[in-house]
Design an enzyme around this catalytic site. Structure first.
Site, PDB file in Angstrom:
ATOM      1  N   TYR A 197      14.752   3.178  -5.600  1.00 25.42           N
ATOM      2  CA  TYR A 197      14.302   1.828  -5.857  1.00 25.42           C
ATOM      3  C   TYR A 197      12.702   1.452  -5.646  1.00 25.42           C
ATOM      4  O   TYR A 197      12.220   2.122  -4.511  1.00 25.42           O
ATOM      5  CB  TYR A 197      15.190   0.878  -5.132  1.00 25.42           C
ATOM      6  CG  TYR A 197      14.606  -0.599  -5.258  1.00 25.42           C
ATOM      7  CD1 TYR A 197      14.941  -1.353  -6.513  1.00 25.42           C
ATOM      8  CD2 TYR A 197      13.505  -1.276  -4.486  1.00 25.42           C
ATOM      9  CE1 TYR A 197      14.477  -2.531  -7.023  1.00 25.42           C
ATOM     10  CE2 TYR A 197      13.197  -2.702  -4.905  1.00 25.42           C
ATOM     11  CZ  TYR A 197      13.422  -3.411  -5.980  1.00 25.42           C
ATOM     12  OH  TYR A 197      13.150  -4.368  -6.315  1.00 25.42           O
TER      13      TYR A 197
ATOM     14  N   THR B  74      10.414  -3.427 -55.782  1.00 25.18           N
ATOM     15  CA  THR B  74       9.940  -2.340 -54.996  1.00 25.18           C
ATOM     16  C   THR B  74       8.294  -2.608 -55.004  1.00 25.18           C
ATOM     17  O   THR B  74       7.844  -3.302 -56.008  1.00 25.18           O
ATOM     18  CB  THR B  74      10.263  -0.992 -55.511  1.00 25.18           C
ATOM     19  OG1 THR B  74       9.683  -0.905 -57.011  1.00 25.18           O
ATOM     20  CG2 THR B  74      11.829  -0.559 -55.757  1.00 25.18           C
TER      21      THR B  74
ATOM     22  N   ASN C 239       8.006 -26.897 -44.896  1.00 23.03           N
ATOM     23  CA  ASN C 239       7.728 -25.451 -44.344  1.00 23.03           C
ATOM     24  C   ASN C 239       8.986 -24.851 -43.689  1.00 23.03           C
ATOM     25  O   ASN C 239       9.748 -25.261 -42.809  1.00 23.03           O
ATOM     26  CB  ASN C 239       6.685 -25.618 -43.067  1.00 23.03           C
ATOM     27  CG  ASN C 239       5.029 -25.992 -43.815  1.00 23.03           C
ATOM     28  OD1 ASN C 239       4.822 -25.816 -45.074  1.00 23.03           O
ATOM     29  ND2 ASN C 239       4.403 -26.700 -42.793  1.00 23.03           N
TER      30      ASN C 239
ATOM     31  N   GLN D 111      11.555  -5.057 -10.035  1.00 23.46           N
ATOM     32  CA  GLN D 111      12.059  -6.492 -10.249  1.00 23.46           C
ATOM     33  C   GLN D 111      11.215  -7.093 -11.672  1.00 23.46           C
ATOM     34  O   GLN D 111      11.796  -8.248 -12.035  1.00 23.46           O
ATOM     35  CB  GLN D 111      11.254  -7.290  -9.142  1.00 23.46           C
ATOM     36  CG  GLN D 111      11.569  -8.645  -9.024  1.00 23.46           C
ATOM     37  CD  GLN D 111      10.968  -9.220  -7.568  1.00 23.46           C
ATOM     38  OE1 GLN D 111      11.639  -9.023  -6.320  1.00 23.46           O
ATOM     39  NE2 GLN D 111       9.850  -9.850  -7.472  1.00 23.46           N
TER      40      GLN D 111
ATOM     41  N   LYS E 176       4.392 -31.245 -47.977  1.00 20.43           N
ATOM     42  CA  LYS E 176       4.826 -29.946 -47.372  1.00 20.43           C
ATOM     43  C   LYS E 176       6.300 -29.860 -47.053  1.00 20.43           C
ATOM     44  O   LYS E 176       6.774 -30.873 -46.345  1.00 20.43           O
ATOM     45  CB  LYS E 176       3.929 -29.405 -46.386  1.00 20.43           C
ATOM     46  CG  LYS E 176       2.465 -29.172 -46.822  1.00 20.43           C
ATOM     47  CD  LYS E 176       2.330 -27.773 -47.303  1.00 20.43           C
ATOM     48  CE  LYS E 176       2.033 -26.898 -46.048  1.00 20.43           C
ATOM     49  NZ  LYS E 176       1.741 -25.654 -46.194  1.00 20.43           N
TER      50      LYS E 176
ATOM     51  N   SER F 255       4.163 -31.172 -42.763  1.00 14.43           N
ATOM     52  CA  SER F 255       3.104 -31.083 -42.248  1.00 14.43           C
ATOM     53  C   SER F 255       2.564 -32.414 -41.727  1.00 14.43           C
ATOM     54  O   SER F 255       2.884 -33.291 -42.484  1.00 14.43           O
ATOM     55  CB  SER F 255       2.166 -30.582 -43.268  1.00 14.43           C
ATOM     56  OG  SER F 255       0.984 -30.850 -43.185  1.00 14.43           O
TER      57      SER F 255
ATOM     58  N   GLU G 141       9.795 -18.723 -39.964  1.00 16.64           N
ATOM     59  CA  GLU G 141       8.472 -17.950 -39.818  1.00 16.64           C
ATOM     60  C   GLU G 141       8.490 -17.474 -37.886  1.00 16.64           C
ATOM     61  O   GLU G 141       8.162 -16.579 -37.558  1.00 16.64           O
ATOM     62  CB  GLU G 141       7.250 -18.858 -39.889  1.00 16.64           C
ATOM     63  CG  GLU G 141       7.039 -19.195 -41.277  1.00 16.64           C
ATOM     64  CD  GLU G 141       6.059 -20.312 -41.424  1.00 16.64           C
ATOM     65  OE1 GLU G 141       5.057 -20.198 -41.106  1.00 16.64           O
ATOM     66  OE2 GLU G 141       6.637 -21.357 -42.323  1.00 16.64           O
TER      67      GLU G 141
ATOM     68  N   SER H  90      11.070 -13.637  -6.388  1.00 20.62           N
ATOM     69  CA  SER H  90      11.631 -13.440  -8.136  1.00 20.62           C
ATOM     70  C   SER H  90      12.632 -14.706  -8.063  1.00 20.62           C
ATOM     71  O   SER H  90      13.280 -14.786  -9.197  1.00 20.62           O
ATOM     72  CB  SER H  90      12.254 -11.954  -8.185  1.00 20.62           C
ATOM     73  OG  SER H  90      13.346 -12.011  -7.040  1.00 20.62           O
TER      74      SER H  90
ATOM     75  N   LYS I  93      13.375  -8.145 -15.129  1.00 23.77           N
ATOM     76  CA  LYS I  93      14.306  -9.401 -15.263  1.00 23.77           C
ATOM     77  C   LYS I  93      13.677 -10.401 -16.265  1.00 23.77           C
ATOM     78  O   LYS I  93      14.499 -10.713 -17.358  1.00 23.77           O
ATOM     79  CB  LYS I  93      14.579 -10.013 -14.147  1.00 23.77           C
ATOM     80  CG  LYS I  93      15.425  -9.129 -13.288  1.00 23.77           C
ATOM     81  CD  LYS I  93      15.824  -9.786 -11.948  1.00 23.77           C
ATOM     82  CE  LYS I  93      16.399  -8.763 -11.037  1.00 23.77           C
ATOM     83  NZ  LYS I  93      15.659  -7.636 -10.833  1.00 23.77           N
TER      84      LYS I  93
ATOM     85  N   ASN J 248      19.807  -3.267  -3.289  1.00 23.46           N
ATOM     86  CA  ASN J 248      19.339  -2.476  -4.599  1.00 23.46           C
ATOM     87  C   ASN J 248      20.724  -2.053  -5.372  1.00 23.46           C
ATOM     88  O   ASN J 248      20.345  -1.944  -6.687  1.00 23.46           O
ATOM     89  CB  ASN J 248      18.702  -0.928  -4.021  1.00 23.46           C
ATOM     90  CG  ASN J 248      17.569  -1.176  -3.325  1.00 23.46           C
ATOM     91  OD1 ASN J 248      16.740  -2.023  -3.233  1.00 23.46           O
ATOM     92  ND2 ASN J 248      17.145  -0.088  -2.557  1.00 23.46           N
TER      93      ASN J 248
HETATM   94  N1  ARG Z   1      14.535  -8.814  -6.240  1.00 26.58           N
HETATM   95  C1  ARG Z   1      14.824  -7.562  -6.154  1.00 26.58           C
HETATM   96  C2  ARG Z   1      14.719  -7.117  -7.521  1.00 26.58           C
HETATM   97  O1  ARG Z   1      14.749  -7.748  -8.392  1.00 26.58           O
HETATM   98  C3  ARG Z   1      15.994  -7.125  -5.611  1.00 26.58           C
HETATM   99  C4  ARG Z   1      16.047  -5.704  -4.787  1.00 26.58           C
HETATM  100  C5  ARG Z   1      15.157  -5.735  -3.634  1.00 26.58           C
HETATM  101  N2  ARG Z   1      15.419  -4.523  -3.116  1.00 26.58           N
HETATM  102  C6  ARG Z   1      14.542  -4.157  -1.985  1.00 26.58           C
HETATM  103  N3  ARG Z   1      14.669  -3.057  -1.427  1.00 26.58           N
HETATM  104  N4  ARG Z   1      13.054  -4.918  -1.984  1.00 26.58           N
HETATM  105  O2  ARG Z   1      14.530  -5.943  -7.744  1.00 26.58           O
END
Ligand code: ARG
Length: 457
Positions: free
Chosen positions: A317, A155, A285, A322, A283, A277, A290, A23, A325, A110
């Site tokens: 968990y 309306t 815009n 993950q 134009k 445009s 939008e 991640s 995010k 976690n």
């Molecule tokens: N990168 C993980 C997340 O965003 C962090 C937590 C990972 N925990 C684990 N037990 N693998 O969720």
């Protein structure tokens, strides 16, 4: 590169597998929050006698060095180290030696990641509230200049009754006020510390969760360790509040787009917020409006994405989490950008009072005035409605508007009509006389401006 959790493994995953699980490409956004959480954790470790003061000093200094590098954009993250937590921990160990490995005592990724997310959203929620205030200020200022600017109210997108343009703008002020209330109200659930919940069950070490919570400025701690690491409600709330707010911005965007069309010409957007445009030279815009309308879709999508991820997850968990995010980061970026753009667009927008005025003079939006007139003279409203309906029909057949009818025609339709009817029919009068609480009457609008102003203070 050896994994920080590699002890029980005899072979390592292939790079492309690591990449799928990592991640770091996106959670590096949490770098400062992660360091902040670690600084509080290590301070608590020292306070509770889990680490010596010497170790605490070494770790804290190491973390502060990393913080400085992060702020200067000097940290090089690695996919091999999976996420922001393991990247920073291995950098810390590289920096200060094996003692850096003591930081993770009485903690798990976690509760660490949950802490980071709480810290992150706490800061962003404050920023969002400030930006809402700025857009409200822009709307309020435009409203102040346009209390007596009259345009048709609609309306069904059909001309309905004349209203003050300030009143129309202030409708959005109040929507945003509710949005702000929602973000403020959810703040107390964001401002709770999951730190110290461990992986799921708490820890054998004599930690004091209240201490790390206090260092981080959290107002309370999660009551239950399983809930602390599994809860993402606070993110869902943020996404839901954002969705509702974007729905409001999208409605204002839609109106702005209509208003600057050739058909309406009620406003003109500043060149700085418009685009041309590549083929049609004439134009101009309303792209920004939008885009805001369009981006509302992705904000809704982020809410539904996370609701779906969480549905059916067993405690505690799971790696699925993950996935909380990217949508959140995207929503933060989208709503802060949209609020800023909108504030600029509103404050620089030119209001075509002349066109609005012409519009209310060439329509039937004063028909209710006539019905009210008869009703106030004792005719049951339902009958008054019928009389005026007939007059509208007469006008349509003659190709004129109500104010063009002669006194004889009015009298013929109903004997209650008197000369003052021509004043009543004027849009300015129609607006001014709608002085019921929260109505568009100028006195009401002035009062609303005073109230709105006091709320922004
Ligand atoms: N990168 C993980 C997340 O965003 C962090 C937590 C990972 N925990 C684990 N037990 N693998 O969720």
């Amino acid at each position: 590169m050896k994994k920080l959790w590699g002890g029980r493994f005899t072979k390592s995953a292939e790079e492309w597998v690591d990449e799928f699980g990592a991640s770091i490409s996106f959670d590096q956004e949490l770098v400062l929050e992660d360091i902040e959480g670690s600084l509080a954790h290590v301070k608590m470790q020292g306070e509770c006698g889990i680490l010596s003061q010497e170790d605490v000093t070494a770790i804290s200094n190491g973390l502060l060095t990393l913080k400085e590098r992060a702020e200067n954009g000097e940290l090089q993250f690695s996919v091999k180290m999976e996420d922001i937590h393991l990247n920073l921990e291995s950098m810390l160990i590289d920096e200060i030696g094996p003692v850096g490995g003591k930081l993770h005592t009485a903690r798990s990724r976690n509760d660490q990641v949950a802490t980071d997310m709480h810290l992150y959203l706490r800061n962003r929620t404050k920023e969002v509230i400030n930006l809402i205030n700025e857009l409200q200020t822009a709307l309020l200022n435009k409203a102040k200049d346009n209390v007596e600017t009259i345009l048709p109210g609609y309306t069904h997108l059909q001309r309905a009754q004349p209203i003050s343009f300030a009143h129309h703008l202030l409708a959005y002020f109040w929507m945003l006020e509710r949005d702000k209330e929602r973000f403020t109200e959810s703040f107390k659930r964001i401002n709770k510390s999951p730190l110290g919940a461990g992986a799921l069950a708490g820890t054998t070490f004599p930690i004091k969760r209240e201490l790390s919570a206090e260092y981080l400025g959290f107002s309370s701690i999660y009551e239950n360790s399983l809930d602390a690491v599994s809860d993402r409600d606070f993110i869902l709330e943020f996404l839901s509040n954002s969705s509702m707010m974007m729905m409001h911005l999208s409605r204002l965007a839609e109106e702005t787009i209509l208003w600057c069309s050739q058909e309406f010409q009620f406003v003109e957007l500043d060149d700085a917020f418009s685009t041309g445009s590549s083929i049609m030279p004439q134009k101009k815009n309303p792209d920004m409006a939008e885009l805001i309308r369009g981006k509302t879709g992705r904000v809704y999508g982020n809410l539904f994405g996370l609701l779906t991820v969480l549905k059916g997850l067993p405690l505690a968990y799971n790696k699925d989490m993950q996935e909380d995010k990217e949508g959140m980061f995207d929503t933060v970026k989208t709503i802060t950008g949209s609020l800023k753009i909108f504030a600029g667009m509103i404050s620089t927008m030119k209001v075509r009072t002349d066109v609005m005025e012409r519009a209310v003079k060439s329509d039937f939006s004063n028909a209710t005035e006539l019905a009210d007139y008869l009703a106030s003279k004792g005719l049951p409203f339902r009958e008054a409605h019928e009389v005026v309906g007939q007059l509208v029909l007469t006008c349509i057949n003659q190709g004129c508007y109500l104010a063009d009818l002669s006194m004889d025609q009015f009298k013929e339709a109903n004997a209650l009509f008197e000369d003052d009817i021509y004043v009543v029919l004027q849009p300015y009068e129609a607006v001014k006389r709608r002085n019921s609480a929260g109505g568009t009457g100028f006195a009401q609008v002035q009062a609303a401006i005073v109230k709105a102003e006091s709320l922004l203070k």
